[in-house]
Scaffold this active site. Structure first.
Site, PDB file in Angstrom:
ATOM      1  N   LEU A 142      42.356  15.014  -1.009  1.00 52.34           N
ATOM      2  CA  LEU A 142      41.347  14.936  -1.816  1.00 52.34           C
ATOM      3  C   LEU A 142      41.139  13.353  -2.407  1.00 52.34           C
ATOM      4  CD1 LEU A 142      41.127  17.945  -4.172  1.00 52.34           C
ATOM      5  CD2 LEU A 142      39.586  17.607  -2.051  1.00 52.34           C
ATOM      6  N   ASP A 143      40.157  12.695  -2.558  1.00 51.68           N
ATOM      7  CA  ASP A 143      40.166  11.466  -3.183  1.00 51.68           C
ATOM      8  C   ASP A 143      40.815  11.236  -4.393  1.00 51.68           C
ATOM      9  OD1 ASP A 143      38.929  10.869  -0.563  1.00 51.68           O
ATOM     10  OD2 ASP A 143      37.073  10.958  -1.681  1.00 51.68           O
ATOM     11  N   LYS A 144      41.268  10.169  -4.637  1.00 53.08           N
ATOM     12  CA  LYS A 144      41.984   9.777  -5.959  1.00 53.08           C
ATOM     13  C   LYS A 144      41.155  10.564  -7.290  1.00 53.08           C
ATOM     14  CE  LYS A 144      43.322   6.186  -9.265  1.00 53.08           C
ATOM     15  NZ  LYS A 144      43.230   4.860  -9.463  1.00 53.08           N
ATOM     16  N   THR A 151      38.444  12.559  -7.092  1.00 54.51           N
ATOM     17  CA  THR A 151      37.664  13.915  -6.755  1.00 54.51           C
ATOM     18  C   THR A 151      38.761  14.883  -7.162  1.00 54.51           C
ATOM     19  OG1 THR A 151      36.621  13.000  -4.802  1.00 54.51           O
ATOM     20  CG2 THR A 151      36.833  15.400  -4.892  1.00 54.51           C
ATOM     21  N   ARG A 195      30.857  11.899   0.138  1.00 58.55           N
ATOM     22  CA  ARG A 195      30.445  10.828  -0.519  1.00 58.55           C
ATOM     23  C   ARG A 195      29.530  10.060   0.465  1.00 58.55           C
ATOM     24  NH1 ARG A 195      35.724   8.447  -2.963  1.00 58.55           N
ATOM     25  NH2 ARG A 195      34.282   6.753  -3.860  1.00 58.55           N
TER      26      ARG A 195
END
Length: 309
Positions: free
Chosen positions: A135-137, A139, A238
């Protein structure tokens, strides 16, 4: 590790063909291997990523062992949604980087996992032990971690076969014209800003990316959306949301939208539900990650504005 491939498909560019065959490697990683002389075509080193391969060709790819990182266990609290001897599912908070990278040598989820699971080192590779997806930082939400090599391989196979189900909730700017839809745009590295991803044609290095979406609640000039991933490219939701003209609220990279008056730690995107097959029992497990406080506050503020209007 050495991988031998006998080409049976129709003619294609070498890097494009290998990207399809070796789905665990990014196309840029494959191109670097070609440039470094790690790929042989018909028993001869080939350093041209654009060369055309044909049915009957023999390809050998040598993938160097990952260099060990000096990873230290760190006592970072984890919000555990599910755990047994094979796997762990946690609710990741905003701001927590999944694995060490330049600029983030410590304080990552991997550092926390090494403290929580003493036997984790070496599972799935020394650089990203146990990490199956990311997961993105900023998110938030559910992320699965394998605790054995068998679980690692089993979970990765589920993601590749699209039998694992990953569902997200997000708030976007604007109101989509329809109630649901599918975005099928390939994603690759941005041609100018290498820190960003973008919709990039397959011919120019993009990889297939499919996102299913549905509107859940219209909130004035904003919409609460449900997303389901069919693929798992970097920044996929995104990028696809921005491509639709409805970027994620608070996204610092893909949105130039105005402030909504709520202090968000990052984009309003949450990995809400994760459904997968248990590697040992074969039963399906469904983990639901509660919404973070900032996301709940955002919804409350937007609903109040709707009531006033």
């Amino acid at each position: 590790m050495i991988i031998a491939i006998q080409v049976q498909a129709q003619s294609d560019r070498l890097d494009r063909y290998l990207a399809q065959e070796l789905s665990d490697l990014s196309r840029s990683r494959i191109q670097h291997l070609i440039e470094q002389g790690q790929v042989q075509l018909n028993d001869r080193v080939c350093t041209s990523k654009k060369i055309t391969i044909k049915p009957g060709d023999r390809i050998t790819v040598e993938i160097p062992d990952a260099q060990p990182l000096d990873l230290q266990p760190e006592d970072i609290p984890l919000d555990i949604l599910y755990e047994d001897d094979s796997l762990l599912i946690i609710n990741k908070p905003a701001g927590l980087v999944v694995h060490p990278a330049p600029g983030h040598a410590g304080g990552t989820l991997v550092n926390a996992l090494l403290a929580h699971c003493p036997n984790l080192p070496g599972i799935g590779g020394v650089q990203r032990p146990g990490i199956v997806h990311r997961l993105d930082k900023d998110t938030t939400g559910a992320i699965a971690i394998a605790k054995t090599d068998f679980a690692q391989q089993h979970l990765q196979a589920q993601l590749k076969a699209k039998t694992a189900r990953r569902e997200y909730l997000g708030v976007v700017y604007g109101v989509p014209k329809s109630e649901s839809g599918t975005v099928d745009f390939p994603i690759g590295r941005h041609p100018v800003d290498r820190k960003k991803m973008a919709v990039v044609s397959v011919e120019k290095g993009g990889r297939s990316a499919v996102t299913h979406w549905q509107t859940l609640e219209r909130l004035g000039n904003y919409t609460l959306m449900h997303f389901q991933l069919e693929t798992g490219r970097t920044h996929q939701i995104r990028v696809h949301s921005a491509a639709l003209g409805h970027p994620i609220v608070g996204d610092p990279v893909y949105s130039s939208g105005h402030s909504v008056g709520v202090n968000l730690p990052g984009q309003a995107l949450h990995a809400w539900k994760l459904k997968l097959q248990h590697p040992m029992s074969g039963e399906f497990i469904e983990a639901i990650a509660p919404l973070p406080a900032s996301f709940t506050t955002l919804l409350q503020v937007l609903r109040r504005r709707m009531a006033i209007a």
